[in-house]
Every structure is written in C-alpha cells, then in structure tokens.
Design an enzyme around this catalytic site. Structure first.
Site, mmCIF file in Angstrom:
data_model
loop_
_atom_site.group_PDB
_atom_site.id
_atom_site.type_symbol
_atom_site.label_atom_id
_atom_site.label_comp_id
_atom_site.label_asym_id
_atom_site.label_seq_id
_atom_site.Cartn_x
_atom_site.Cartn_y
_atom_site.Cartn_z
ATOM 1 N N ASP A 53 -30.075 51.279 92.008
ATOM 2 C CA ASP A 53 -30.611 50.804 92.631
ATOM 3 C C ASP A 53 -31.094 50.813 93.959
ATOM 4 O O ASP A 53 -30.475 50.129 94.592
ATOM 5 C CB ASP A 53 -30.480 49.237 92.497
ATOM 6 C CG ASP A 53 -31.085 48.872 90.828
ATOM 7 O OD1 ASP A 53 -32.419 49.374 89.882
ATOM 8 O OD2 ASP A 53 -30.391 48.590 90.109
ATOM 9 N N ASP B 220 -37.523 52.864 84.942
ATOM 10 C CA ASP B 220 -37.316 52.972 85.934
ATOM 11 C C ASP B 220 -36.702 54.331 86.584
ATOM 12 O O ASP B 220 -35.853 54.629 85.827
ATOM 13 C CB ASP B 220 -36.325 51.640 85.966
ATOM 14 C CG ASP B 220 -35.805 51.498 86.830
ATOM 15 O OD1 ASP B 220 -35.130 52.259 87.798
ATOM 16 O OD2 ASP B 220 -36.233 49.984 87.366
ATOM 17 N N TRP C 92 -37.404 43.097 81.370
ATOM 18 C CA TRP C 92 -35.976 43.076 80.884
ATOM 19 C C TRP C 92 -35.472 43.411 80.716
ATOM 20 O O TRP C 92 -34.827 41.734 81.298
ATOM 21 C CB TRP C 92 -35.580 43.679 82.410
ATOM 22 C CG TRP C 92 -34.000 44.980 82.125
ATOM 23 C CD1 TRP C 92 -33.975 46.325 81.885
ATOM 24 C CD2 TRP C 92 -33.137 44.421 82.763
ATOM 25 N NE1 TRP C 92 -32.669 46.402 81.984
ATOM 26 C CE2 TRP C 92 -32.599 45.821 82.619
ATOM 27 C CE3 TRP C 92 -32.900 43.567 83.465
ATOM 28 C CZ2 TRP C 92 -30.635 45.150 82.621
ATOM 29 C CZ3 TRP C 92 -31.631 43.066 84.288
ATOM 30 C CH2 TRP C 92 -30.420 44.269 83.618
ATOM 31 N N HIS D 60 -41.221 51.132 87.680
ATOM 32 C CA HIS D 60 -39.176 51.312 88.605
ATOM 33 C C HIS D 60 -39.739 51.687 89.313
ATOM 34 O O HIS D 60 -38.403 52.682 89.022
ATOM 35 C CB HIS D 60 -38.584 49.974 87.585
ATOM 36 C CG HIS D 60 -38.701 48.917 87.822
ATOM 37 N ND1 HIS D 60 -38.280 48.183 86.889
ATOM 38 C CD2 HIS D 60 -40.260 48.237 87.725
ATOM 39 C CE1 HIS D 60 -38.517 46.460 87.238
ATOM 40 N NE2 HIS D 60 -39.914 46.685 87.525
ATOM 41 N N HIS E 241 -32.868 54.976 85.742
ATOM 42 C CA HIS E 241 -32.417 54.266 84.021
ATOM 43 C C HIS E 241 -32.083 55.250 82.819
ATOM 44 O O HIS E 241 -32.310 54.845 81.696
ATOM 45 C CB HIS E 241 -33.815 53.031 83.356
ATOM 46 C CG HIS E 241 -33.439 51.765 84.220
ATOM 47 N ND1 HIS E 241 -33.497 50.918 83.428
ATOM 48 C CD2 HIS E 241 -32.771 51.258 85.916
ATOM 49 C CE1 HIS E 241 -33.601 50.220 84.396
ATOM 50 N NE2 HIS E 241 -32.533 50.475 85.366
ATOM 51 N N GLU F 79 -39.252 47.558 79.416
ATOM 52 C CA GLU F 79 -38.467 48.293 79.918
ATOM 53 C C GLU F 79 -37.119 49.023 79.862
ATOM 54 O O GLU F 79 -35.815 47.949 79.753
ATOM 55 C CB GLU F 79 -38.228 48.053 81.799
ATOM 56 C CG GLU F 79 -36.878 48.578 82.288
ATOM 57 C CD GLU F 79 -37.104 48.277 83.821
ATOM 58 O OE1 GLU F 79 -37.021 46.836 83.824
ATOM 59 O OE2 GLU F 79 -35.973 48.715 85.095
ATOM 60 N N ASP G 61 -38.000 48.987 93.172
ATOM 61 C CA ASP G 61 -37.002 48.255 92.283
ATOM 62 C C ASP G 61 -35.422 49.116 92.981
ATOM 63 O O ASP G 61 -35.664 50.395 92.363
ATOM 64 C CB ASP G 61 -37.152 48.358 90.447
ATOM 65 C CG ASP G 61 -36.379 47.494 89.966
ATOM 66 O OD1 ASP G 61 -35.062 46.281 90.936
ATOM 67 O OD2 ASP G 61 -35.690 47.807 88.962
ATOM 68 N N ASP H 145 -24.876 54.311 90.154
ATOM 69 C CA ASP H 145 -25.544 53.178 90.895
ATOM 70 C C ASP H 145 -27.351 52.969 90.819
ATOM 71 O O ASP H 145 -27.497 55.010 90.920
ATOM 72 C CB ASP H 145 -25.567 52.777 92.568
ATOM 73 C CG ASP H 145 -26.300 51.317 92.704
ATOM 74 O OD1 ASP H 145 -26.708 50.058 91.786
ATOM 75 O OD2 ASP H 145 -27.479 51.547 93.444
ATOM 76 N N LYS I 59 -32.873 50.546 79.067
ATOM 77 C CA LYS I 59 -32.226 51.682 80.482
ATOM 78 C C LYS I 59 -31.137 52.240 79.585
ATOM 79 O O LYS I 59 -31.022 52.082 78.480
ATOM 80 C CB LYS I 59 -31.587 50.122 80.571
ATOM 81 C CG LYS I 59 -30.922 50.480 82.105
ATOM 82 C CD LYS I 59 -30.361 49.243 83.248
ATOM 83 C CE LYS I 59 -29.638 49.333 83.910
ATOM 84 N NZ LYS I 59 -29.430 48.287 84.680
HETATM 85 C C1 RNT Z 1 -32.571 46.267 85.668
HETATM 86 C C2 RNT Z 1 -33.614 46.772 85.945
HETATM 87 C C3 RNT Z 1 -34.777 45.754 86.004
HETATM 88 C C4 RNT Z 1 -34.111 44.965 86.905
HETATM 89 C C5 RNT Z 1 -34.683 43.738 87.844
HETATM 90 C C6 RNT Z 1 -34.110 42.808 89.086
HETATM 91 O O1 RNT Z 1 -31.619 47.575 85.379
HETATM 92 O O2 RNT Z 1 -33.876 47.800 86.656
HETATM 93 O O3 RNT Z 1 -35.577 45.832 86.314
HETATM 94 O O4 RNT Z 1 -33.919 45.651 88.676
HETATM 95 O O5 RNT Z 1 -35.689 43.137 87.171
HETATM 96 ZN ZN ZN Z 2 -36.359 47.833 86.707
#
Ligand code: RNT
Ligand code: ZN
Length: 413
Positions: free
Chosen positions: A291, A254, A180, A281, A257, A221, A321, A289, A223
């Site tokens: 995460d 993810d 990523w 993820h 994302h 990955e 993640d 946010d 985003k």
């Molecule tokens: C960031 C990505 C990535 C990170 C990690 C720490 O937006 O999701 O995967 O969260 O690599």
């Molecule tokens: Zn991620």
C-alpha cells in the site's frame, strides 16, 4: 508557438490527436479513497487498525473527524484534475457520538458524505469494514467457523450494500461496493476448504437480494497474503475469479495483492474476456507492503495502457488504495491521483495505429523503438494544459497549495 502547440505537433507527427486524447481521458472517473486522509482510522474511536494491513508514520495533523477529513478532501479535489469519485468505508459513518453497531448502520449515517459528494459532483463508492473490530480479532470474519460471528459480518455487509444502493440512487451513479475480508491463516492450515466453503456461502447470502445495477455494483477483492495471514488467505485470486465469473460480480484486482513479480496489468484482458466489468485498486507494493503511494511506474502505465488500448474506459472502474502516514497525507492523495490521471493521458497519447501496424507486420524492432520514443515525447506540456483546463495547478505549482494548507490548517491541529 507555445509549448502545448509544439507538443501537439510532435504527437501529430506520430498520428496522435492530442485533443481527442484529452477529451477521452477527461471522461474516465478515478475513485479516491477517503482512508488515506486518516490512516484508515475511521470515526468509531475504539480499536486500532488490524486485519493484516498497517499504516506506518506519524506525520502530524491527521484528520480526526469527518469535517477535518472533508476539508482535507476539498484540498485534494483542487489538486487532482479530472472527474473524481469518493470511496468511503463503513467506519467513516457519522453517528453523532452514538455507538452504532456495524450491523445497524444505515444511510442516515452517511448523509453528510452524500451531501459532500453532491456538492462536488462526485459519485460515491463504498466498502464494508470487516477489520479493526473485536469480532474480527481471531482473523476471520464472514468465513469464521463460529456461526454467530459469521452472521454478524454478513449482516454488516448486507447493511452496507443497502447503504451503497441508497448512495447510488440518490446521486444517480452506481455505487461500486467492494468486499474485502482479511480472513486467513498465519500458519499452514490442515483444511483450506472449509473456510472457503463458508466464504462462498456467506457471499451468496450477502448478495441474495437483487439490487438494480444502476444503484449498486458489487466487487470482490482477492489477496495473496496479509500480515498475520501469511500461509493461506480464504479469498484467494482463484476463489474470487471463480466467484465473480459464476455470480456475475465485479472482480477487484489490487495491484499490491499478488506475488511481487506478478502484475495486474497482465490480468485485465484475461479477466474481461469472462467478466463484464472489474474494479482496480491501484496501489504500489514494496516488498512486504502492498500500500505505498502510487508513483508513475511502468506498471501504472501498463495498467492505463490496457484500459485505453482495449477501450475498457467504462468496464474498468479505477479506484486508488494506499495509505502512508509518514508524509503529508493530502500530498499523498495528490501524488497518487495525479499519477493515475497522468498514466491515462500518457496511454491515450500513444501512437496506437503505428504500434498496431508494426506489431501486425511482425516488425518488433519498430514496435520497441516506438514505445521507447513515447517516453520522451513532450508530455509535460500536454499535462500542464490539461491541468489548466481543469482549473488545477499544473507542473509543480500544485505543491504550493500543500504548503499553504500545511501552514494554515494542518499545523494547527
Ligand atoms: C486490504 C485491501 C483493502 C483495504 C481497504 C482499506 O489489503 O487492499 O482494499 O486496503 O479496504
Ligand atoms: Zn485493496
């Protein structure tokens, strides 16, 4: 009759065999991300977290070194039932106090992680760290217009891929290496193409060497946006979908994302028509946010249902993640890890044949009624039995261990 036997009967009445659901779910590994334990800090002791991701909160007792992080992981491992892998980032290298440039990292810097994984019977997964570094300060790494900066990050990724292959070889289970990059534009670029060309070419260089799939699997990955990269990310979904399909790589989806109303559960079946395997993820987006700690949401359940309903048990690699520094970090691991496993078990306990029959007969009311019925079946009794068999505290009992560890360890840091 005990609660578990009563639950078995309730599920059997809908044609569900609880024992086979338990056995199936217990074969699916979940990769736990080491970075929840220290707010994505790592052990380089230099720069603050950047790359458009952020951890908020000042809960005391964050792991300050690898031994503390491993001790915390030992506790998390005791609270999350089922097979687990550990997902490590390059910034968690142990260099004995020596400063080692990221493009010079080697397997020796991860030997203690490998020992820990072996002792726990867990595979390792890996990630290059292309953020929190002076050479990432303008927001571009492998797609940087500066060839020197680009080459540095390419060398870092190649080093990481070799480390990952070594981990996979030593532990006898392929390491999923996830790439990523934070690369993106804060404001509207004039040229969206050039950076994407550079990213494509950089990836081709990173993956130039053939590595056996039994040692290492590469995942890329996407985003939609990051903080400070709101207008255009170089590695968009379309970019990586095309890249993964054309190069035979894993695509990493993810959950945080995409557009806020877009869900990855709906993407899995499409992606797997054109890709052999994908990486997830599992995360939880909340407004800006991406995460937050994973909760047992409809979307988490939908992700698990896609895996179970279409027999993707081996084609979907599940990784967590998220990062929350505002609450007990081990509890954050345990809540998310337990929820992932709960979602898989809930999905495996669906009355699949009744649902398929209703849908095939065009009886959508029956399908809806059955799906809603599933929400209130005696799942807790099955979950608690699963935890018991795994030697992990069930129900809310696990939280006592969090409190004990808080008192004995975390509060003393
Ligand atoms: C960031 C990505 C990535 C990170 C990690 C720490 O937006 O999701 O995967 O969260 O690599
Ligand atoms: Zn991620």
């Amino acid at each position: 009759m005990g609660a578990f036997e009563l639950a078995e009967e309730a599920y059997a009445a809908l044609g569900v065999d609880v024992e086979s659901a338990l056995a199936r779910v217990d074969r699916i590994p979940v990769s736990i991300h080491c970075w929840q334990g220290d707010d994505v800090n790592g052990f380089e002791n230099n720069s603050a977290l950047d790359g458009g991701i952020a951890v908020t909160g000042h809960h005391p007792g964050r792991a300050r070194n690898a031994d503390e992080l491993r001790a915390d992981l030992d506790t998390a491992w005791k609270l999350i039932p089922g097979p687990k892998r550990l997902n490590v980032h390059a910034i968690y290298a142990e260099t004995n106090g020596r400063k080692v440039s990221r493009d010079e990292l080697g397997i020796e810097h991860f030997s203690r992680w490998i020992d820990w994984a072996r002792a726990n019977g867990s595979g390792l997964d890996f990630n290059p760290t292309c953020f929190s570094h002076p050479l990432a300060s303008d927001g571009f790494t492998v797609s940087n217009a500066d060839a020197g900066i680009r080459d540095f990050w390419i060398r870092h990724c190649i080093a990481c891929r070799e480390i990952a292959a070594g981990m996979g070889k030593t532990l006898g289970t392929p390491c999923v290496t996830n790439y990523w990059f934070p690369d993106g534009f804060k404001d509207t670029p004039f040229d969206r193409l050039a950076a994407r060309e550079r990213l494509r070419d950089a990836l081709d260089r990173i993956f130039a060497e053939a590595i056996p799939r039994e040692y290492n699997l590469d995942a890329v990955e996407s985003k939609l946006f990051g903080i400070g990269a709101e207008s255009c990310t170089v590695g968009s979904h379309e970019f990586y979908m095309g890249y993964a399909v054309s190069r035979g790589k894993l695509l990493c989806l993810d959950a945080g994302h995409f557009h806020p109303t877009e869900v990855i559960s709906d993407k899995i079946s499409s992606c797997l028509l054109f890709l052999d395997e994908i990486l997830l993820h599992v995360s939880r987006g909340v407004r800006w946010d991406s995460d937050h700690v994973v909760t047992l949401s409809d979307e988490l359940l939908a992700i698990a249902q896609e895996i179970i309903r279409h027999d993707y048990d081996r084609r979907v690699h599940i990784g967590l993640d998220y990062f929350d520094g505002s609450i007990d970090r081990i509890a954050a691991w345990a809540v998310g890890g337990r929820n992932m496993r709960k979602a898989l078990l809930l999905a495996a306990l669906e009355p699949a044949s009744l649902l398929a029959a209703a849908e095939n007969a065009g009886d959508n009311a029956r399908r809806l009624a059955l799906l809603e019925e599933c929400r209130t079946l005696p799942f807790a009794a099955v979950w608690n039995e699963y935890c018991r068999r795994c030697g992990v505290p069930g129900a809310f009992d696990w939280y006592a261990e969090i409190e004990r560890y808080q008192k004995d360890v975390i509060s003393k840091r």
